[in-house]
Design a protein around this motif. Structure first.
Motif, PDB file in Angstrom:
ATOM      1  N   HIS A 146      36.430  34.750  38.839  1.00  0.00           N
ATOM      2  CA  HIS A 146      37.390  35.012  37.909  1.00  0.00           C
ATOM      3  C   HIS A 146      38.154  36.206  38.163  1.00  0.00           C
ATOM      4  N   LEU A 147      37.526  37.268  38.444  1.00  0.00           N
ATOM      5  CA  LEU A 147      38.331  38.439  39.028  1.00  0.00           C
ATOM      6  C   LEU A 147      39.225  38.189  40.103  1.00  0.00           C
TER       7      LEU A 147
ATOM      8  N   TYR B 108      38.256  42.241  42.931  1.00  0.00           N
ATOM      9  CA  TYR B 108      36.844  41.907  43.041  1.00  0.00           C
ATOM     10  C   TYR B 108      36.419  42.399  44.425  1.00  0.00           C
TER      11      TYR B 108
ATOM     12  N   HIS C  65      41.975  38.573  35.281  1.00  0.00           N
ATOM     13  CA  HIS C  65      41.272  37.539  35.566  1.00  0.00           C
ATOM     14  C   HIS C  65      42.034  36.138  35.539  1.00  0.00           C
TER      15      HIS C  65
END
Lengths: 250, 616
Positions: B188-189, B194, B325
């Motif tokens: 998601h990130l 991330y 995100h």
């Protein structure tokens, strides 16, 4: 036995009997389209839905009941847990409502009671009570075409591979859920690419909890280390300062 | 009004607004008072109140470490304000979190139900413990004022060193574990954020931020109370802040390089732009500014550079916390005004508490003069009103209370009523198809141009509801509806929408028959050119009107409507429960389903421009 579900999208006729049975069995109220809904038909009151995949295939969406669930590892109070039978279940009495589980799930499955004063996290629980008393989930029981079937995970994997072997031209040669993010109890075989169930991301084999476990296992060492270094530095500096004071006296 | 009094008035008003919103959020629930959704379970309250709040409070452990461990006595002047900021910052985080949690009354569950695998469990425990440590570290300051507390104060002061060390350990842990939280969101990130090094990046940025926060806070209070800021001492903080920020930049870009994501920095995405803004505001600009000795030593320069750095870290935490995100659905999350109000209110509350402590206790070496008290004016007793008049402090408190109450009333007035909020989100959905609609947009060749088919008029003329079948059931399988020409064999007759005579007559189009009809074929609709062969856009300039575009029921809907309605009737009458089930007809797997032409054509419910004529 590891309770599991195998969905063969080539057999699904999109009749939504599974979704209706789910609502009946779990006594879920009727739902209206709400601001906070995603477009996949899942909500706090719809735990399974039939979505349209590429090529207008019908694909049943539900919780994947991961073998190493990200949600259960994320929950700070252990409200989500994996039972011995394989179902990932939720205990609302423990929940704080932090919604970290929703953030952590790679499949965006848990949904929230946004309209409630006392809201809980809601998702498919693989009809854990029925499964543990020897029954099967409401959805698989209701499916008129046996597109979604219930059984032991190993047996279903064998069955899935048998179908792939017998009709290789009909299917994409892959069992979704066999080994992504450590494997899931809800398996799919299909004639279309199902990666849209995880927003098109290619999920690797590393279970999500493993990604945080390194950082978490470093916690006690980091704490002791920092405390020891600080105490040591403090001791050294104080000793030096004491000596300097002595020197000045002399 | 002095600067402080103006600020307090504003803070009380914000707090009043937030009180109204906060009360409503507790009474009605999250969905009605925020824009959070299943696509964005975490929003502004987590990204700003919690993530940024914890980072902003990092000055406490940096300064206590400098003074009590490294014995850098010159920073002694800023210890108390730093500890106070940290304490109030953490209190604000906890209060902010209470609004975000779905079940805030269960917040204590973390003490009894343990899941040590969860990064959030660790964050929770660290916040609880560190808040206790900060309370014990700060308590000796107010205790100075009360002789009864002298013994407690003495005991706490003897325990100061272990407390400071514990505080440093706890801060290290959970500044970093706020980053660990997002290790669980690899899908998601956004990849620019991330990283397996998130915990380290969070810790390093928190250290830099702690230094800058002390600078910013010292200058702000100096401005408010017309106090002399500790510019020389603060320069000693700005210097190290620059090196920590440089380290951060090296780590951040080194990490991107190690993960092979540098190429992504040139991709045209809004996240990339956000990344560059974040890097510039958070690190690059403060490093550049702090590197110039003139700016590092000057009051305005320190204030500006530290302000940028603080804003940058807030942006970073909000980005990681939810803004950057992806893959949670395509709905754009913009926080509701209620969310901004609560966040601002929590900050305002912490600010008021800070000002209260500054004015009552010895936070600095010399306490600022109480701005509420005019030392030259004595209060006098008003015999008529039986009150003391002229005590400015009392007068100010009245004004602050009024600001709070008026803002709260305004807040309640602006909030939608309970009935509206509980049903929020239910929107009337436009019925698909032309049923009931006035006109149907027929766009046979799917190029965005076509003709308006007066659906209502047809229905009326053909005999109302019972006439639907004339078009929708006599059609060939998989056709969407009977083509116009099935009925309108003679398209030149005056009933047509085409206007044959107008095209054919010399005064109209001046066209000869063979310009449209094939020369060697009967002159019928079948042998004619499509309209679009000449009318490229079919929308004459100046003669356009906008109508709603409808989509006629396709074959699937028509068939389903016709079969299922009868099947369910018979099912009830004859007690044959299976008759209404899908699988009764779809007996073969995917029978009827894999048909090629089932996609609904045309754009349902959008507005299009039609050629003029009958105005609506």
């Amino acid at each position: 036995m590891n309770a599991a579900i195998l969905t063969d999208t080539t057999l699904c006729i999109g009749c939504n009997e599974c979704a209706l049975a789910c609502k009946r069995v779990n006594r879920l109220e009727a739902d209206l389209p709400r601001r906070w809904d995603l477009s996949d038909g899942l909500s706090a009151r719809n735990w399974t839905s039939v979505v349209r995949g590429p090529g207008r295939t019908f694909v049943r969406k539900q919780c994947r009941h991961c073998l190493e669930p990200a949600c259960a590892a994320a929950c700070p109070v252990g409200a989500l847990s994996r039972t011995a039978s394989g179902a990932v279940v939720y205990d609302g009495d423990k929940c704080l409502g932090c919604r970290y589980c929703m953030m952590a799930c790679p499949y965006n499955i848990p949904r929230y009671d946004w309209d409630q004063r006392v809201p809980y996290v809601r998702k498919c629980i693989l009809c854990a009570e029925r499964v543990e008393t020897g029954g099967q989930p409401g959805c698989t029981e209701a499916c008129p075409t046996k597109a979604t079937i219930y059984g032991d995970r190993d047996a279903l994997l064998t069955e899935a591979h048998r179908r792939l072997r017998e009709e290789p031209r009909k299917y994409i040669d892959k069992v979704w859920g066999e080994d992504e993010i450590g494997g899931t109890s809800v398996l799919y075989i299909s004639n279309v690419d199902l990666s849209f169930l995880a927003h098109g991301m290619a999920l690797d084999r590393v279970p999500v909890p493993e990604r945080t476990s390194l950082a978490m296992s470093a916690v006690p060492f980091a704490f002791t280390g920092v405390v020891a270094v600080m105490a040591g530095v403090n001791w050294l500096i104080e000793r030096r300062m004491a000596r300097q004071a002595e020197d000045r006296h002399e | 009004m002095s600067r402080v009094r103006r600020l307090k008035l504003a803070l009380w008003a914000i707090a009043g607004l937030a009180a109204a919103v906060g009360a409503t959020r507790m009474l009605i629930g999250l969905g009605a008072t925020s824009n959070l959704s299943d696509a964005t379970p975490w929003g502004l309250w987590i990204g700003f109140d919690v993530m940024a709040g914890v980072a902003l409070a990092s000055g406490g452990f940096i300064i206590t470490a400098s003074v009590y461990i490294f014995k850098l006595e010159r920073f002694h002047a800023v210890v108390r304000p730093a500890v106070l900021t940290a304490f109030l910052g953490y209190l604000a985080v906890v209060v902010g979190l209470l609004f975000d949690l779905g079940l805030p009354w269960n917040i204590w569950h973390m003490i009894v139900f343990w899941n040590p695998r969860s990064p959030l469990f660790e964050v929770g425990w660290c916040v609880m413990l560190y808040l206790t440590v900060l309370a014990l570290e700060f308590f000796p300051v107010p205790a100075e004022q009360f002789s009864a507390l002298a013994r407690v104060r003495r005991v706490l002061l003897t325990w100061r060193l272990p407390l400071v060390i514990a505080g440093i350990g706890l801060s290290t842990l959970h500044q970093s574990s706020l980053g660990s939280l997002f290790l669980a969101m690899p899908y998601h990130l956004h990849p620019l954020w991330y990283s397996p090094w998130l915990p380290v990046l969070f810790l390093v940025s928190a250290v830099a931020l702690g230094l800058q926060m002390v600078v910013l806070e010292s200058h702000t209070t100096a401005y408010l109370y017309k106090r002399k800021p500790e510019t020389g001492v603060l320069e000693g903080l700005a210097g190290p802040a620059r090196w920590v920020l440089l380290l951060y930049l090296v780590l951040r870009f080194g990490d991107l390089a190690a993960r092979g994501q540098l190429g992504r920095l040139a991709v045209a995405e809004w996240q990339v732009a956000m990344f560059w803004i974040e890097i510039a505001v958070m690190a690059a600009l403060p490093v550049a500014l702090f590197s110039l000795p003139g700016i590092r030593r000057g009051r305005a320069g320190q204030w500006a550079a530290a302000g940028l750095g603080v804003a940058g870290v807030v942006l970073n935490r909000v980005n990681v916390g939810g803004l950057a995100h992806t893959g949670r659905g395509d709905a754009l999350y913009i926080p509701a005004w209620t969310e901004f109000a609560v966040s601002a209110g929590v900050v305002a509350g912490a600010g008021l508490a800070f000002l209260f402590c500054v004015e009552r206790f010895a936070i600095w070496h010399e306490r600022p003069a109480d701005p509420d008290a005019d030392p030259l004016k004595l209060p006098e007793f008003d015999k008529v009103g039986t009150t003391w008049l002229g005590a400015p402090a009392v007068a100010d408190r009245t004004v602050y209370s009024m600001a709070f109450i008026i803002a709260a009333a305004l807040g309640f007035a602006m909030l939608p009523s309970t009935a509206e909020t509980t049903s929020r989100g239910v929107e009337p959905m436009a019925a698909r198809g032309a049923r009931g609609g006035e006109a149907l947009w027929i766009d046979g060749n799917l190029d965005g141009t076509g003709v308006a088919f007066p659906h209502d008029l047809h229905k009326e003329r053909e005999g109302g509801q019972s006439s639907c079948v004339k078009c929708h059931h006599m059609n060939l399988p998989r056709d969407r509806a009977s083509r116009c020409a099935e009925c309108h064999r003679d398209m030149w007759q005056p009933s047509d929408a085409f206007g044959h005579d107008r095209h054919a007559s010399p005064t109209g189009g001046c066209l000869s028959c063979v310009q449209c009809h094939a020369a060697d074929a009967p002159r019928s609709a079948a042998s004619a050119k499509p309209c679009t062969a000449c009318h490229r856009d079919l929308v004459p300039e100046g003669a356009a009107r906008v109508v709603r575009q409808y989509d006629a029921a396709g074959y699937v809907q028509a068939m389903h409507g016709l079969c299922i309605s009868c099947h369910t009737r018979v099912m009830a009458a004859r007690k044959k429960p299976d008759l209404g089930r899908c699988a009764t007809c779809h007996r073969e797997p995917r029978a009827f389903v894999d048909a090629p032409d089932l996609a609904p054509r045309g754009r349902v419910g959008s507005s299009v421009v039609l050629p003029g004529g009958r105005a609506k």
